[in-house]
Design an enzyme around this catalytic site. Structure first.
Site, PDB file in Angstrom:
ATOM      1  N   GLY A   1      -0.519  -1.869   6.083  1.00 35.15           N
ATOM      2  CA  GLY A   1      -0.320  -3.099   6.847  1.00 35.15           C
ATOM      3  C   GLY A   1      -1.561  -3.965   6.788  1.00 35.15           C
ATOM      4  O   GLY A   1      -2.314  -3.927   5.817  1.00 35.15           O
TER       5      GLY A   1
ATOM      6  N   THR B   1       0.848  -1.193   0.000  1.00 37.86           N
ATOM      7  CA  THR B   1       0.000   0.000   0.000  1.00 37.86           C
ATOM      8  C   THR B   1       0.881   1.241   0.000  1.00 37.86           C
ATOM      9  O   THR B   1       1.923   1.252   0.640  1.00 37.86           O
ATOM     10  CB  THR B   1      -0.865  -0.003   1.280  1.00 37.86           C
ATOM     11  OG1 THR B   1      -1.761  -1.101   1.212  1.00 37.86           O
ATOM     12  CG2 THR B   1      -1.655   1.291   1.440  1.00 37.86           C
TER      13      THR B   1
ATOM     14  N   ASP C   1      -8.361  -1.107   5.101  1.00 38.27           N
ATOM     15  CA  ASP C   1      -8.348   0.178   5.809  1.00 38.27           C
ATOM     16  C   ASP C   1      -8.046   1.371   4.913  1.00 38.27           C
ATOM     17  O   ASP C   1      -8.382   2.506   5.264  1.00 38.27           O
ATOM     18  CB  ASP C   1      -7.321   0.135   6.947  1.00 38.27           C
ATOM     19  CG  ASP C   1      -5.896  -0.034   6.419  1.00 38.27           C
ATOM     20  OD1 ASP C   1      -5.691  -0.854   5.506  1.00 38.27           O
ATOM     21  OD2 ASP C   1      -4.993   0.664   6.919  1.00 38.27           O
TER      22      ASP C   1
END
Lengths: 333, 333
Positions: free
Chosen positions: A253, A202, A233
């Site tokens: 993460g 990401t 997220d």
């Protein structure tokens, strides 16, 4: 003349206070990145691309542009590179698609934009910004989000654009492993860790412009082999991305833990309500995620130009640029 | 004997401290609900349904079930009723579909589940719970989420199940108004307020079980005439729903503002970090949303059985049940 005065002021402040003021910090993902598994060539490629992204962001500032524009400029470079799990280099879903998520938040008025589950938008971060600036909504998803992006004149590509051999091979590897070991997993029965390429890469950026406005953005292809339209997220305001007038945060993460820990908002809340300094607030949040069983990292930049880049994985692609254009790039602990 | 002792303890505590301990609080949406626009018949129907939901949730406790089960029992009643904008009574999107979102969070271990943008799951709250309990993910969306729900044995219905005349008429009304007044709106150029039925009727519940675990859940059809796969705050952990060991929160209102304010997490953060009491933390959060230009309400229940139900709209369908089964239901300020 004004610029010379500013430079002099920066020089004096740095001299007297010894504190470097950063204007932008970026990440390209946290994961099992070890020196042993890395070639010099690959390391150079990552460092060069992170540097290019920081330069692109910094250049916006020299033109007097906003933190939102700087975040966009940096993230677009990372999205267009196959090295990172965002845009061009996005991982594959279980259905063999590349499903992209992104978000942006501008601290000044807490405006925000996000898109989730899109397959044809070349630069998801641009779509997230368009949602923030051109729509009444904060979060758009799927085909609807693609329709909106098209109406906004953003570049639409054939889904094949996102196909890369490395990510395709990554999916096959994970699927093979899954077939050999089809353990039923849930939030209460998680594997100790995932394959490196399942949740890795990401990208994100946080920038502070001359007017003092902080913006934070995040873009991702999510987890390799993700199923059922999983949303992580990255497009969730408060989880992967958050900004207010004090601080901006972008996470990377194991997304599920970042959501449950409302990670980005927690960093900001610790500063806002507990008066914790940036480094403490950021580190404590990563510690909380670790305690829950998750891993990853985050980058944060406060209104005074301080940065924090904590992570509990072996490495995190990361870098920062100071107000006088000095660039730092790192990979390992 | 143990039950008698518990009852005696409750009686003594109530007698000495005068504080009622609540075990569940619910809402059926906040909006421009005024006495003038309400018939006695309609008011009775709403109150009866809220009472039925509270009884259903309370019943779970008498069987020793968990707060998650109590939240599910209450929300299912509201989802199955055409009165509320969730499940059966969901509003229509601009594309004339009913697009449902829901989420759940269990405070004990901060586990969470959410679904967004589904059209065929009869009870979205059950799907959110299945995501939390049976998957490794927190948030699933679209067809993928429907596929997951089906695999979990949840009831799948024809999308027509969600068609109701009232919501259909509501969409036509909003579309007509939009055609007459096609103002370009964005986060920085918002109308002073929306049509009542555009963002009205989200349902939610927060429960505290005998083991002290708090769970919060929210379910919605979103905004009438929503476009581009818009996702509101209801399925966003930290925005529409949040729970930890101290408090649980479910929000209802103008979702975009609840996301930008990370509303549910902010209530919890004010309690966790500033030691604010429940009522103050909840009210301050609604005040912040109002200051940003948004409106709505929220319900919150803390570990000691205190409740708060602030809102800045004319009314909010709401109710609570105490540990000895006493039910309170209200609509107006």
């Amino acid at each position: 003349m004004k610029n010379a005065a500013v430079t002099l002021f920066i020089f004096i402040s740095t001299f007297f206070f010894g504190q470097k003021k950063y204007v932008m910090v970026i990440h390209g993902g946290a994961g099992t990145i070890t020196r042993e598994a890395m070639t010099q060539e690959k390391e150079n490629a990552y460092k060069a691309k992170l540097t290019e992204a920081l330069k692109a962001g910094y250049k916006e500032f020299t033109y007097g542009k906003t933190s939102v524009e700087a975040v966009a400029a940096a993230i677009v470079i990372l999205e267009d590179s196959p090295l990172f799990n965002a845009g061009k280099g996005a991982v594959f879903t279980s259905d063999e698609k590349n499903e992209l998520d992104a978000s942006i938040m501008s601290g000044k008025n807490k405006s925000a934009g996000a898109i989730a589950g899109v397959h044809t938008i070349k630069n998801p971060i641009k779509a997230a910004i368009a949602v923030m600036e051109k729509s009444e909504h904060v979060m758009l998803s799927g085909e609807g989000a693609e329709k909106f992006a098209k109406l906004q004149g953003l570049e639409i590509v054939d889904p094949k654009y996102f196909w890369t051999k490395e990510r395709w091979d990554g999916l096959q590897k994970v699927k093979k492993k899954e077939a050999q070991n089809p353990t039923k997993i849930s939030q209460n029965n998680l594997p100790a860790s995932y394959e490196i390429d399942q949740k890795f890469g990401t990208v994100g950026a946080v920038a502070l412009d001359r007017k003092g406005n902080i913006a934070a953005g995040t873009s991702t292809g999510g987890m390799t082999n993700k199923k059922y339209g999983r949303i992580g997220d990255a497009p969730i305001i408060g989880a992967g991305t958050y900004a207010n007038t004090q601080v901006g945060i972008s996470g990377t993460g194991w997304g599920e833990f970042f959501i449950r820990a409302t990670a980005a908002r927690t960093v900001a809340a610790k500063m806002e309500y507990l008066n914790k300094d940036l480094k403490t607030a950021a580190q404590e949040t990563i510690d909380e995620i670790e305690k829950m069983g998750g891993d990853g990292g985050l980058i944060a930049l406060d209104k005074d130009g301080n940065i924090a880049m904590p992570f509990n994985t072996a490495g995190m692609y990361r870098g920062a640029v100071s107000e006088n254009g000095e660039i730092e790039v790192e990979i390992y602990k």
